[in-house]
Design a protein around this motif. Structure first.
Motif, mmCIF file in Angstrom:
data_model
loop_
_atom_site.group_PDB
_atom_site.id
_atom_site.type_symbol
_atom_site.label_atom_id
_atom_site.label_comp_id
_atom_site.label_asym_id
_atom_site.label_seq_id
_atom_site.Cartn_x
_atom_site.Cartn_y
_atom_site.Cartn_z
ATOM 1 N N LYS A 32 -39.940 48.082 -37.547
ATOM 2 C CA LYS A 32 -39.257 48.781 -36.458
ATOM 3 C C LYS A 32 -38.021 47.991 -36.005
ATOM 4 C CE LYS A 32 -40.036 50.300 -31.677
ATOM 5 N NZ LYS A 32 -41.041 50.424 -30.584
ATOM 6 N N THR A 50 -35.230 55.520 -39.134
ATOM 7 C CA THR A 50 -35.879 54.908 -37.970
ATOM 8 C C THR A 50 -36.620 55.949 -37.150
ATOM 9 O OG1 THR A 50 -34.090 53.280 -37.866
ATOM 10 C CG2 THR A 50 -35.514 53.446 -35.945
ATOM 11 N N ILE A 109 -40.732 55.834 -36.538
ATOM 12 C CA ILE A 109 -41.329 55.725 -35.208
ATOM 13 C C ILE A 109 -42.216 56.919 -34.912
ATOM 14 C CG2 ILE A 109 -40.796 55.719 -32.736
ATOM 15 C CD1 ILE A 109 -38.356 53.994 -33.400
#
Length: 529
Positions: free
Chosen positions: A58, A271, A275
Motif C-alpha cells: 500500500k 492503488t 485498497i
C-alpha cells in the motif's frame, strides 16, 4: 477498537504470531503480546516503520503516485522558469501570478467544485490530471515551434501599450505580451503544481490512509517524493540541457513529463483496486471512490468561500498555506533575478535549475532520513512551526548581502549562493515537514470539509498567497524600477508574514489534537454499534 490495545511498531515475528488488523491494515497487539526486538529490527523500525506485506505494498503504490507527480512537477517547474525568466525577466513572475495564475486558479476551483458534485472520485482524478499533460504535449508540438508566427514582436507591443514601455513595470508587461505562449505555459504549470500535490495526491492519500498510519506514512511519502527531483534534475542537467537548442531540450522534457503522466494514471488505478480488494473498510469507501455516496450538496465558488470562512480550523490551515505562499514568493523572485544575472543563457539557466532541483530532492531525503520521527516524537505542532522558523533564520544573511550592494561579481556570486541555500532549505523543510503536517490536519475533518475546503485552500488559497506577494512586489517594481532595489522593504514584509504564520500553526496544533481525539472517540463508538 478496544481501549486496552496499543498501536506500536512490531517486528515481523510479532506480526506472524499475532496477526490483527484495524482500519488501513494497521497491526495491533496488546501489551501482554510485546516481544523483544533485535538491534537490527530497531534500526529498521526507525528508518522504515512500515509493517507487513499488505502495508508495504500500500505504501509503495501510493508513494509511487507521489514520485511521478513530483517528477512531472519538477520538470515543468524548471521549464516554466527557464522560459519566463530568460525571456521576460524574473520580475515577470510577479505580474503573471496576479494577472494570469490567480484568475486561472479561480476558474479552476469553480470548475473543480462543480465537477466534484457530479463525478465519482476516480473519474474526478482522471478528469483533473489528464488535461494538464495534454496541454504540455500541445505546447511542445505546436505552440513553441510556431511561437514566432503566433506572437507579436516586442517593438509592436511597446508601440501599442500606453506610456513608456521600455523601462520598469511597463517593460515587463510588454515582454509578457510578446512571449504569451511561454506565459501561458507558466500559468498552466503553476496551476498543475498546486493541483497535482494538493488535490491529486493528498486528496487520495487522506481518503485511504488513517491517522495512525499517516504518522508513519506521510513523512516517508515526502522522502519517496524527494527522490523525484533528484532524478528529474539530473535528467535536465545531463540530457535535456545538452540539446542543441531550447526547442530540442523541450522535446526531451515533454517526453519525460508525458511518461510521468501515464504512470500517475496507471498507479492510481492499481492503488485504488488494491485498497478496495484488501482493506477491511473497502466496503465503506468503495461507494465513495465510485461516486455512489449519495446526494452531494452543490456549492458555488462564493458558497465555498463562505464555508471556508465559517470554520476557524480551515481558516488556520489557510493561514499556513497563505503564509508559505507569501513568504517563499518574496525570496524566490529576488533570488531568480540574481540567478538570471549570473546565467543569462537559457540552457545555462536550465542546467543550474536542474542541479538545484536535484539538491532539493537529495536534501529532503536526508532530512527525512534523520528526522522521520520529528512529527511522531515531538508532535504535530513542532513539525508545523519548523518551516517558518527555518525560513526566518536563513533569510537574514541573504537579505543582508543584497542590502550591502551587488556592485561587483564576487558580491553577486555570494548573493546567489546564499539565496540558493535559503531557497534550498526552505523547500526542503516544506516538503519534509510543512506538507505532511498540513495534510495530516485534514484527516480528522468530515468529507465535505476535506473535498470543498481542501480544494479552496490548496488551489485558490495557495494562489492568493503567491499572488498577494506578487502584487506587493509588482508595486515595488513600479516604485523602485526592479525588485532587487526594493529588497529592504521585501524583507520587512517577509518577517511580518512569518510571525503570523507561526502564531496560526501554534493555534492549529491545539485544535488538531482536539479534533483527532474526537474522531477516534467517534470511530470507536461507531464500531461498537
Amino acid at each position: 477498537m478496544s481501549t486496552n490495545l496499543q498501536l506500536r511498531p512490531a517486528s515481523r515475528r510479532t506480526l506472524a504470531a499475532k496477526p490483527g488488523r484495524i482500519r488501513g491494515g494497521e497491526t495491533v497487539t496488546s501489551n501482554s503480546e510485546k516481544l523483544d526486538v533485535s538491534p537490527l529490527e530497531k534500526v529498521r523500525n526507525a528508518i522504515f516503520p512500515i509493517y507487513g506485506k499488505q502495508e508495504v505494498t500500500k505504501f509503495l503504490l501510493i508513494g509511487s503516485i507521489k514520485f511521478f507527480i513530483i517528477m512531472a512537477l519538477t520538470l515543468t517547474r524548471d521549464t516554466k522558469d527557464t522560459l519566463v525568466v530568460t525571456q521576460c525577466g524574473a520580475e515577470a513572475i510577479a505580474f503573471l501570478k496576479i494577472y494570469g495564475v490567480l484568475p486561472a486558479a479561480t476558474a479552476f476551483i469553480a470548475g473543480y467544485s462543480k465537477a466534484s458534485n457530479v463525478l465519482g472520485k476516480k473519474t474526478l482524478f482522471y478528469f483533473t490530471a489528464i488535461p494538464f499533460f495534454l496541454f504540455f504535449i500541445f505546447f511542445d508540438l505546436f505552440l513553441h515551434p510556431n511561437a514566432e508566427r503566433l506572437q507579436p514582436s516586442l517593438v509592436a507591443v511597446q508601440s501599442f501599450l500606453p506610456g513608456d514601455s521600455t523601462t520598469g513595470g511597463m517593460e515587463v508587461m510588454a515582454k509578457i505580451f510578446a512571449n504569451w505562449t511561454s506565459a501561458l505555459f507558466y500559468i498552466l504549470a503553476e496551476i498543475y503544481s498546486s493541483v497535482s500535490v494538493g488535490l491529486l495526491f493528498w486528496q487520495f492519500a487522506n481518503d485511504v490512509v488513517p491517522i495512525d498510519q499517516a504518522k508513519r506514512f506521510y513523512p516517508l511519502f515526502a522522502q519517496m517524493g524527494g527522490l523525484a527531483p533528484v532524478i528529474a534534475g539530473q535528467y535536465v542537467v545531463w540530457f535535456a540541457s545538452k540539446a542543441e537548442n531550447l526547442g530540442s531540450s523541450l522535446h526531451r522534457l515533454t517526453a519525460a513529463v508525458t511518461f510521468s503522466g501515464v504512470m500517475i494514471c496507471v498507479l492510481y488505478h492499481l492503488t485504488s483496486s488494491f485498497i478496495e480488494r484488501t482493506e477491511s473498510y473497502a466496503q465503506k469507501t468503495e461507494s465513495s471512490l465510485d461516486g455512489q455516496d449519495g446526494k452531494k450538496e452543490k456549492m458555488s465558488i462564493a458558497e465555498s468561500a463562505k464555508f471556508l470562512a465559517s470554520s476557524q480550523y480551515l481558516r488556520l490551515i489557510a493561514t499556513l498555506v497563505l503564509g508559505y505562499g507569501l513568504s517563499i514568493n518574496f525570496t524566490e523572485i529576488i533570488w531568480k533575478s540574481l540567478v538570471k544575472k549570473q546565467y543569462p543563457d537559457p540552457l545555462d539557466y536550465q542546467r543550474f535549475m536542474g542541479n538545484f532541483s536535484s539538491a532539493v530532492g537529495l536534501a529532503t531525503c536526508i532530512v527525512i532520513f534523520f528526522g522521520v520521527h520529528v512529527i511522531r516524537l515531538l508532535g504535530w505542532r513542532v513539525g508545523a512551526m519548523a518551516t517558518p522558523g527555518i525560513m526566518a533564520v536563513l533569510a537574514i544573511p541573504f537579505f543582508g548581502c543584497i542590502i550591502l550592494g551587488l556592485d561587483n561579481l564576487d558580491r553577486l556570486k555570494w548573493a546567489v549562493i546564499l539565496g540558493t541555500i535559503q531557497s534550498l532549505l526552505s523547500k526542503t523543510s516544506k516538503y519534509a515537514l510543512f506538507d505532511p503536517t498540513t495534510q495530516m490536519a485534514y484527516i480528522p475533518l468530515d468529507q465535505e470539509s476535506k473535498v470543498k475546503g481542501k480544494a479552496a485552500i490548496d488551489v485558490l488559497g495557495s494562489r492568493i498567497g503567491k499572488s498577494g506577494g506578487s502584487l506587493i512586489q509588482q508595486g515595488l517594481v513600479f516604485g523602485f524600477g526592479d525588485i532587487i532595489s526594493a529588497a529592504p522593504i521585501v524583507g520587512m514584509v517577509f518577517y511580518s508574514v512569518l510571525l503570523v504564520w507561526i502564531q496560526a500553526a501554534s493555534k492549529l496544533g491545539v485544535l488538531f489534537h482536539a479534533q483527532t481525539e474526537m474522531k477516534k472517540a467517534s470511530d470507536a463508538e461507531r464500531k461498537k454499534k
